[in-house]
Design a protein around this motif. Sequence first.
Motif, PDB file in Angstrom:
ATOM      1  N   GLU A  36      18.524 -55.889-105.614  1.00  0.00           N
ATOM      2  CA  GLU A  36      18.073 -54.574-104.652  1.00  0.00           C
ATOM      3  C   GLU A  36      16.716 -54.127-104.516  1.00  0.00           C
ATOM      4  O   GLU A  36      16.056 -53.925-103.704  1.00  0.00           O
ATOM      5  CB  GLU A  36      18.804 -53.677-104.950  1.00  0.00           C
ATOM      6  N   PHE A  37      16.090 -54.178-105.925  1.00  0.00           N
ATOM      7  CA  PHE A  37      14.778 -53.424-106.057  1.00  0.00           C
ATOM      8  C   PHE A  37      13.741 -54.633-106.299  1.00  0.00           C
ATOM      9  O   PHE A  37      12.533 -54.387-106.621  1.00  0.00           O
ATOM     10  CB  PHE A  37      14.883 -52.446-107.356  1.00  0.00           C
ATOM     11  N   ASP A  38      14.081 -56.016-106.143  1.00  0.00           N
ATOM     12  CA  ASP A  38      13.194 -57.025-106.141  1.00  0.00           C
ATOM     13  C   ASP A  38      12.544 -57.204-107.640  1.00  0.00           C
ATOM     14  O   ASP A  38      11.280 -56.964-107.581  1.00  0.00           O
ATOM     15  CB  ASP A  38      12.296 -57.183-105.137  1.00  0.00           C
ATOM     16  N   ALA A  39      13.217 -56.798-108.750  1.00  0.00           N
ATOM     17  CA  ALA A  39      12.735 -56.462-109.981  1.00  0.00           C
ATOM     18  C   ALA A  39      13.219 -57.607-110.974  1.00  0.00           C
ATOM     19  O   ALA A  39      14.408 -58.073-110.995  1.00  0.00           O
ATOM     20  CB  ALA A  39      12.892 -55.010-110.587  1.00  0.00           C
ATOM     21  N   SER A  40      12.538 -57.584-111.866  1.00  0.00           N
ATOM     22  CA  SER A  40      13.329 -58.408-113.278  1.00  0.00           C
ATOM     23  C   SER A  40      14.000 -57.564-114.048  1.00  0.00           C
ATOM     24  O   SER A  40      14.356 -56.446-113.545  1.00  0.00           O
ATOM     25  CB  SER A  40      11.996 -58.807-114.292  1.00  0.00           C
ATOM     26  N   HIS A  41      14.775 -58.170-114.995  1.00  0.00           N
ATOM     27  CA  HIS A  41      15.762 -57.543-115.680  1.00  0.00           C
ATOM     28  C   HIS A  41      15.207 -56.557-116.517  1.00  0.00           C
ATOM     29  O   HIS A  41      15.794 -55.546-117.178  1.00  0.00           O
ATOM     30  CB  HIS A  41      16.918 -58.572-116.370  1.00  0.00           C
ATOM     31  N   VAL A  42      13.869 -56.609-117.019  1.00  0.00           N
ATOM     32  CA  VAL A  42      13.177 -55.676-117.982  1.00  0.00           C
ATOM     33  C   VAL A  42      13.236 -54.291-117.443  1.00  0.00           C
ATOM     34  O   VAL A  42      13.491 -53.235-118.073  1.00  0.00           O
ATOM     35  CB  VAL A  42      11.913 -56.125-118.264  1.00  0.00           C
ATOM     36  N   PRO A  43      12.688 -54.028-116.173  1.00  0.00           N
ATOM     37  CA  PRO A  43      12.764 -52.746-115.644  1.00  0.00           C
ATOM     38  C   PRO A  43      14.130 -52.100-115.338  1.00  0.00           C
ATOM     39  O   PRO A  43      14.245 -50.980-115.519  1.00  0.00           O
ATOM     40  CB  PRO A  43      11.787 -52.662-114.480  1.00  0.00           C
ATOM     41  N   VAL A  44      15.002 -53.027-115.152  1.00  0.00           N
ATOM     42  CA  VAL A  44      16.468 -52.586-114.847  1.00  0.00           C
ATOM     43  C   VAL A  44      16.872 -52.047-116.059  1.00  0.00           C
ATOM     44  O   VAL A  44      17.637 -50.981-116.167  1.00  0.00           O
ATOM     45  CB  VAL A  44      17.047 -53.773-114.179  1.00  0.00           C
ATOM     46  N   ARG A  45      16.604 -52.827-117.088  1.00  0.00           N
ATOM     47  CA  ARG A  45      17.247 -52.469-118.529  1.00  0.00           C
ATOM     48  C   ARG A  45      16.726 -51.053-118.706  1.00  0.00           C
ATOM     49  O   ARG A  45      17.515 -50.263-119.567  1.00  0.00           O
ATOM     50  CB  ARG A  45      17.144 -53.627-119.497  1.00  0.00           C
ATOM     51  N   GLU A  46      15.430 -50.928-118.597  1.00  0.00           N
ATOM     52  CA  GLU A  46      14.702 -49.599-119.020  1.00  0.00           C
ATOM     53  C   GLU A  46      15.459 -48.385-118.124  1.00  0.00           C
ATOM     54  O   GLU A  46      15.588 -47.495-118.727  1.00  0.00           O
ATOM     55  CB  GLU A  46      13.068 -49.808-118.805  1.00  0.00           C
ATOM     56  N   ALA A  47      15.590 -48.867-117.231  1.00  0.00           N
ATOM     57  CA  ALA A  47      16.072 -47.740-116.052  1.00  0.00           C
ATOM     58  C   ALA A  47      17.552 -47.291-116.600  1.00  0.00           C
ATOM     59  O   ALA A  47      17.770 -46.321-116.650  1.00  0.00           O
ATOM     60  CB  ALA A  47      16.103 -47.932-114.796  1.00  0.00           C
ATOM     61  N   LEU A  48      18.245 -48.256-117.020  1.00  0.00           N
ATOM     62  CA  LEU A  48      19.513 -48.086-117.480  1.00  0.00           C
ATOM     63  C   LEU A  48      19.772 -47.457-118.610  1.00  0.00           C
ATOM     64  O   LEU A  48      20.567 -46.591-119.016  1.00  0.00           O
ATOM     65  CB  LEU A  48      20.314 -49.542-117.574  1.00  0.00           C
ATOM     66  N   LEU A  49      18.701 -47.648-119.722  1.00  0.00           N
ATOM     67  CA  LEU A  49      18.678 -46.833-120.794  1.00  0.00           C
ATOM     68  C   LEU A  49      18.355 -45.494-120.671  1.00  0.00           C
ATOM     69  O   LEU A  49      18.842 -44.433-121.261  1.00  0.00           O
ATOM     70  CB  LEU A  49      17.558 -47.548-121.840  1.00  0.00           C
ATOM     71  N   ARG A  50      17.528 -45.073-119.505  1.00  0.00           N
ATOM     72  CA  ARG A  50      16.786 -43.817-119.349  1.00  0.00           C
ATOM     73  C   ARG A  50      18.112 -43.137-118.810  1.00  0.00           C
ATOM     74  O   ARG A  50      18.523 -41.735-118.968  1.00  0.00           O
ATOM     75  CB  ARG A  50      16.039 -43.770-118.396  1.00  0.00           C
ATOM     76  N   LEU A  51      19.105 -43.593-117.954  1.00  0.00           N
ATOM     77  CA  LEU A  51      20.219 -43.200-117.336  1.00  0.00           C
ATOM     78  C   LEU A  51      21.157 -42.751-118.475  1.00  0.00           C
ATOM     79  O   LEU A  51      21.864 -41.498-118.470  1.00  0.00           O
ATOM     80  CB  LEU A  51      21.052 -44.115-116.237  1.00  0.00           C
ATOM     81  N   GLU A  52      21.439 -43.543-119.633  1.00  0.00           N
ATOM     82  CA  GLU A  52      22.122 -43.297-120.606  1.00  0.00           C
ATOM     83  C   GLU A  52      21.575 -42.129-121.461  1.00  0.00           C
ATOM     84  O   GLU A  52      22.219 -41.016-121.898  1.00  0.00           O
ATOM     85  CB  GLU A  52      22.070 -44.588-121.598  1.00  0.00           C
TER      86      GLU A  52
END
Length: 199
Positions: A36-52
């Motif tokens: 969806e965000f045309d991104a690699s998994h690294v920023p996705v993981r960072e965003a998910l950790l922040r949500l947690e």
Amino acid sequence: MSATIADTIYNALSERIITGHLAAGEKLRQDHIAREFDASHVPVREALLRLEAHGLARSEPRRGTRVSALDPSEIREVIEMRVSLEILALSHGFARLTDADIEAAEAARVACDAAEDMASWERLNRAFHKVILAPCEMPRLLAAIDDLHIASARHLFANWRHQWTRRVDSDHAAIVQALHRRDAAAACDILRRHLRRVR
């Protein structure tokens, strides 16, 4: 400081969770988010950790990351913590309060009153509270308050989404007037009453 891809992903997902567009228990799939965000998994993981970290998601072994459940019983605790911590921040901020801070508070108040839907109002309401508390210059305290704002916002959307109507917030106006007068006691009293109304 410019926003990173992780910031963009975190901001988008957190707003969807707060507003209920992503329901409790819904799986946050890294592959789908990355596409969806045309991104690699690294920023996705960072965003998910922040949500947690902000209590919006939880990671479960072998089940992945899901939107965290909303506990109706926590709202009383959240409000009481907000009262204590926001009063602390506001009272400490008066020693450093500038005319520019008061102008920023007035601008934030006007923007909040002009909101035409609940999502905009909630975001701008949070912005108003951040502006009036920022002069305390206590980053750890402000970070704790930010987490409480997120929890409050989820409860607001869950319980009052269909009752929201555009209105002028007289408490916000009264707080700004107290800032103008440099009246810390009045500002704190109004803020305390304002926060307890949510209950």
